[in-house]
Design an enzyme around this catalytic site. Sequence first.
Site, PDB file in Angstrom:
ATOM      1  CE  LYS A 174      52.248  80.728 -12.391  1.00  0.00           C
ATOM      2  NZ  LYS A 174      53.569  80.740 -13.045  1.00  0.00           N
ATOM      3  CB  SER A 178      55.090  84.368 -12.856  1.00  0.00           C
ATOM      4  OG  SER A 178      55.062  83.032 -13.341  1.00  0.00           O
ATOM      5  CB  SER A 209      57.703  81.258 -13.313  1.00  0.00           C
ATOM      6  OG  SER A 209      57.656  82.569 -13.756  1.00  0.00           O
TER       7      SER A 209
END
EC number: 6.3.5.7
Length: 509
Positions: free
Chosen positions: A78, A155, A179
Amino acid sequence: MSEIWKLTLKEVKDLLHNGEVSPLTLVHEMFERIESQSHLNNFITITRERAFKSAEESWERIKQGNARALEGIPIGVKDLYCVKNERMTSASNVLRDFIAPYESHVTQKLWNQGAICLGKLNMDEFAMGSSNNTSAFGPSFNPWNYDQKLSPGGSSGGSASAVASGSCFAALGSDTGGSVRQPASFCGIVGFKPSYGRCSRFGMTAYASSFDQAGVFARNVEDTAIMMNNMMGYDPKDSMSCSEKPPTLDINKSIKGKVFAYPKNWMENLDKHIIKNWENCLQYLRDAGAIVKPIELMDFDFYLSTYYLLTTSEAASNLSRYTGVCYGSKKQESNPKYNATFELFGKEVKRRILMGVHSLSSKNECGYKLGLKARSIIKNDFMKIFEEFDAIVYPCSPREAFPVNKVFENPTESYKEDVFTVIPNLIGSPAMSVPSGYGGNGLPIGIHLMSKPFDEQILISTAIEIEKRANFVNYIKKFENDMNENNNSKSENSNLSNKTDSQYKKDVK
Ligand code: GLN
């Protein structure tokens, strides 16, 4: 092209360690897969040079019989983890050109075990959102029903979509209020968030520091355990890091006699497919010899309001470092206004900073302090529940994936997407989502498991039992498998592994 990307992490690990496939071949194949999936917009940065360099090192080690736990396994990261000398944007214009000067603790641990970084993955800006549509690099898309342009969740949407679609064997996410778990549920893969303090936050962009944790996405529970075993551990550079030795997660432990709770009062007003899936999972646990009992929890609005009150306050404080002095675009550097960077933030991030500043500057007892009080009530409640129960089971999300551009009636409506996932972050518990069925539109839904802080093992043991019984078919198996998958991939793999390394290098150029 071989179809090696369809394998699980464990399968590919065995091929690599037996010398049946070279890491160089594998990386080459993975970049082809990523290219073929570029419509999903999962990667913000591709770290091609680094990947081939690591693959060469891994190949040498394998040849010498020195393979480490994750030797040669390509993963995604990420884009809020610092990977030294690579761009780290947090999906924001504020950090568009930022090159990380150091390495995050979790990524360093993974590289130390031989994992290979394929690239940095799309996300909601500064990890604020539940749909991946607040990214300054455009949204990621869910591989399921691509023509409908569905959200992969957020997210960490890019990470979930990349793992589900076969662009990497596992991916790092971060989880402040769901997330990792909600995108895992939307994309039909496993998402795991350990206890607060199990993984170091060093080198991860801060959103709400007392909630933030590293987490991981994988295609099954076994792969998840392999990754977590190489991510958890003490780090003196994180003041909240847990000094106790982390457990080695074991996929062979039984849940016979363990006691599970489910908040029965939450069943009201839920979609019927979500309820059915939940009931099925409770039955799987009974079938595995566990005891299942109802409990009553407070209305979810209480947890949600506490979460947003506290996280926006912490975000406002954390993001105040982006003053334009150290970060910001070239244009802004010449701007004499001290806070020029504020204009570079997206709408959602601005909204949260404003809400946070408001609650932090509240003179009476209804700001941040009120949130802290509510948080300790919630913690006490759950610690009492965990005196009697080993884990709590309920849906991960109230729905299946929705269109990425879904317009909510008012912006805070979208916060309700997190109703089920914020509790573990409020109390520091580990939690995970396991794919367990399909909703009314045939899209994946996950079941959510949480336990008392630092008991990660019970989650893995429970997840394995659900995985065994749920017969969930993931995206790759459902849509990308041709009948002769096994034969094809075996013959092509051995073909490829006959190539010399210099041939691969030529291919790559
Ligand atoms: N959707 C939640 C939020 O926007 C959770 C985000 C996260 O876990 N990073 O705050």
